[in-house]
Motif scaffolding. Structure first.
Motif, PDB file in Angstrom:
ATOM      1  N   VAL A 125      -7.442   7.526  -2.874  1.00  0.00           N
ATOM      2  CA  VAL A 125      -7.687   7.573  -1.433  1.00  0.00           C
ATOM      3  C   VAL A 125      -7.585   9.033  -0.999  1.00  0.00           C
ATOM      4  O   VAL A 125      -6.527   9.653  -1.127  1.00  0.00           O
ATOM      5  N   VAL A 126      -8.715   9.573  -0.542  1.00  0.00           N
ATOM      6  CA  VAL A 126      -8.788  10.990  -0.194  1.00  0.00           C
ATOM      7  C   VAL A 126      -9.540  11.174   1.125  1.00  0.00           C
ATOM      8  O   VAL A 126     -10.404  10.379   1.467  1.00  0.00           O
ATOM      9  N   THR A 127      -9.182  12.211   1.847  1.00  0.00           N
ATOM     10  CA  THR A 127      -9.920  12.605   3.046  1.00  0.00           C
ATOM     11  C   THR A 127     -10.799  13.773   2.654  1.00  0.00           C
ATOM     12  O   THR A 127     -10.305  14.801   2.172  1.00  0.00           O
ATOM     13  N   LEU A 128     -12.098  13.601   2.844  1.00  0.00           N
ATOM     14  CA  LEU A 128     -13.065  14.618   2.430  1.00  0.00           C
ATOM     15  C   LEU A 128     -13.813  15.173   3.625  1.00  0.00           C
ATOM     16  O   LEU A 128     -14.101  14.457   4.590  1.00  0.00           O
ATOM     17  N   ASP A 129     -14.141  16.445   3.532  1.00  0.00           N
ATOM     18  CA  ASP A 129     -14.963  17.107   4.544  1.00  0.00           C
ATOM     19  C   ASP A 129     -16.427  16.765   4.305  1.00  0.00           C
ATOM     20  O   ASP A 129     -16.802  16.315   3.218  1.00  0.00           O
ATOM     21  N   PRO A 130     -17.285  17.025   5.297  1.00  0.00           N
ATOM     22  CA  PRO A 130     -18.716  16.783   5.101  1.00  0.00           C
ATOM     23  C   PRO A 130     -19.219  17.599   3.901  1.00  0.00           C
ATOM     24  O   PRO A 130     -18.769  18.718   3.660  1.00  0.00           O
ATOM     25  N   GLY A 131     -20.137  17.008   3.163  1.00  0.00           N
ATOM     26  CA  GLY A 131     -20.728  17.718   2.025  1.00  0.00           C
ATOM     27  C   GLY A 131     -21.103  16.774   0.903  1.00  0.00           C
ATOM     28  O   GLY A 131     -21.033  15.551   1.033  1.00  0.00           O
ATOM     29  N   ASP A 132     -21.509  17.377  -0.212  1.00  0.00           N
ATOM     30  CA  ASP A 132     -21.910  16.633  -1.397  1.00  0.00           C
ATOM     31  C   ASP A 132     -20.779  16.648  -2.416  1.00  0.00           C
ATOM     32  O   ASP A 132     -20.120  17.674  -2.607  1.00  0.00           O
ATOM     33  N   TYR A 133     -20.603  15.529  -3.090  1.00  0.00           N
ATOM     34  CA  TYR A 133     -19.549  15.378  -4.084  1.00  0.00           C
ATOM     35  C   TYR A 133     -20.114  14.655  -5.303  1.00  0.00           C
ATOM     36  O   TYR A 133     -21.084  13.899  -5.195  1.00  0.00           O
ATOM     37  N   TRP A 134     -19.488  14.892  -6.456  1.00  0.00           N
ATOM     38  CA  TRP A 134     -19.872  14.221  -7.701  1.00  0.00           C
ATOM     39  C   TRP A 134     -18.670  13.463  -8.221  1.00  0.00           C
ATOM     40  O   TRP A 134     -17.671  14.049  -8.624  1.00  0.00           O
ATOM     41  N   TRP A 135     -18.769  12.126  -8.228  1.00  0.00           N
ATOM     42  CA  TRP A 135     -17.703  11.246  -8.696  1.00  0.00           C
ATOM     43  C   TRP A 135     -17.794  11.085 -10.206  1.00  0.00           C
ATOM     44  O   TRP A 135     -18.865  10.842 -10.760  1.00  0.00           O
ATOM     45  N   CYS A 136     -16.671  11.226 -10.884  1.00  0.00           N
ATOM     46  CA  CYS A 136     -16.599  11.063 -12.334  1.00  0.00           C
ATOM     47  C   CYS A 136     -16.781   9.592 -12.696  1.00  0.00           C
ATOM     48  O   CYS A 136     -15.998   8.752 -12.262  1.00  0.00           O
ATOM     49  N   ALA A 137     -17.798   9.290 -13.495  1.00  0.00           N
ATOM     50  CA  ALA A 137     -18.064   7.917 -13.920  1.00  0.00           C
ATOM     51  C   ALA A 137     -17.498   7.605 -15.299  1.00  0.00           C
ATOM     52  O   ALA A 137     -17.309   6.446 -15.648  1.00  0.00           O
TER      53      ALA A 137
ATOM     54  N   PRO B 190     -22.366  11.590 -13.757  1.00  0.00           N
ATOM     55  CA  PRO B 190     -21.604  11.469 -12.512  1.00  0.00           C
ATOM     56  C   PRO B 190     -22.473  10.901 -11.397  1.00  0.00           C
ATOM     57  O   PRO B 190     -23.700  10.917 -11.476  1.00  0.00           O
ATOM     58  N   VAL B 191     -21.829  10.398 -10.374  1.00  0.00           N
ATOM     59  CA  VAL B 191     -22.521   9.807  -9.230  1.00  0.00           C
ATOM     60  C   VAL B 191     -22.376  10.738  -8.035  1.00  0.00           C
ATOM     61  O   VAL B 191     -21.260  11.032  -7.598  1.00  0.00           O
ATOM     62  N   LYS B 192     -23.516  11.196  -7.525  1.00  0.00           N
ATOM     63  CA  LYS B 192     -23.503  12.073  -6.348  1.00  0.00           C
ATOM     64  C   LYS B 192     -23.392  11.211  -5.087  1.00  0.00           C
ATOM     65  O   LYS B 192     -24.042  10.171  -4.976  1.00  0.00           O
ATOM     66  N   PHE B 193     -22.535  11.658  -4.175  1.00  0.00           N
ATOM     67  CA  PHE B 193     -22.474  11.019  -2.863  1.00  0.00           C
ATOM     68  C   PHE B 193     -22.270  12.099  -1.819  1.00  0.00           C
ATOM     69  O   PHE B 193     -21.775  13.179  -2.108  1.00  0.00           O
ATOM     70  N   SER B 194     -22.717  11.800  -0.612  1.00  0.00           N
ATOM     71  CA  SER B 194     -22.667  12.774   0.479  1.00  0.00           C
ATOM     72  C   SER B 194     -21.996  12.160   1.698  1.00  0.00           C
ATOM     73  O   SER B 194     -22.141  10.973   1.968  1.00  0.00           O
ATOM     74  N   LEU B 195     -21.285  13.015   2.424  1.00  0.00           N
ATOM     75  CA  LEU B 195     -20.658  12.607   3.674  1.00  0.00           C
ATOM     76  C   LEU B 195     -21.174  13.515   4.778  1.00  0.00           C
ATOM     77  O   LEU B 195     -21.275  14.729   4.583  1.00  0.00           O
TER      78      LEU B 195
END
Length: 78
Positions: free
Chosen positions: A13-25, A46-51
């Motif tokens: 559970v993390v609070t992230l700022d706007p931007g692109d992230y790559w989740w370790c699969a 990895p899985v890219k996701f954006s906020l």
């Protein structure tokens, strides 16, 4: 394909700022829950996701979620 390494049987559970992230699969990253390139040669990607805004998210720690990268409770069945 091989099974991913289970890092933990609960979400990150993390609070992230706007931007692109790559989740370790693959579960091999030393920078969990994010990718550090350790997947190379494993068949995992990895899985890219954006906020678009700052948000608290629950990212899967068991690496078996059906809603990548987000936790869907699958860890409770492992």
């Amino acid at each position: 394909m091989a099974e991913p390494f289970i890092v933990q049987k609960k979400p990150f559970v993390v609070t992230l700022d706007p931007g692109d992230y790559w989740w370790c699969a693959c579960g091999q990253s030393k920078n969990q829950p994010f990718c550090d390139g350790s997947h190379k040669g494993t068949g995992f990607t990895p899985v890219k996701f954006s906020l678009s805004e700052q948000k608290k998210v629950a990212l899967c720690g068991c690496k078996h979620t059906g809603n990548k990268p987000y936790c869907d409770g699958t860890h409770s069945k492992l």
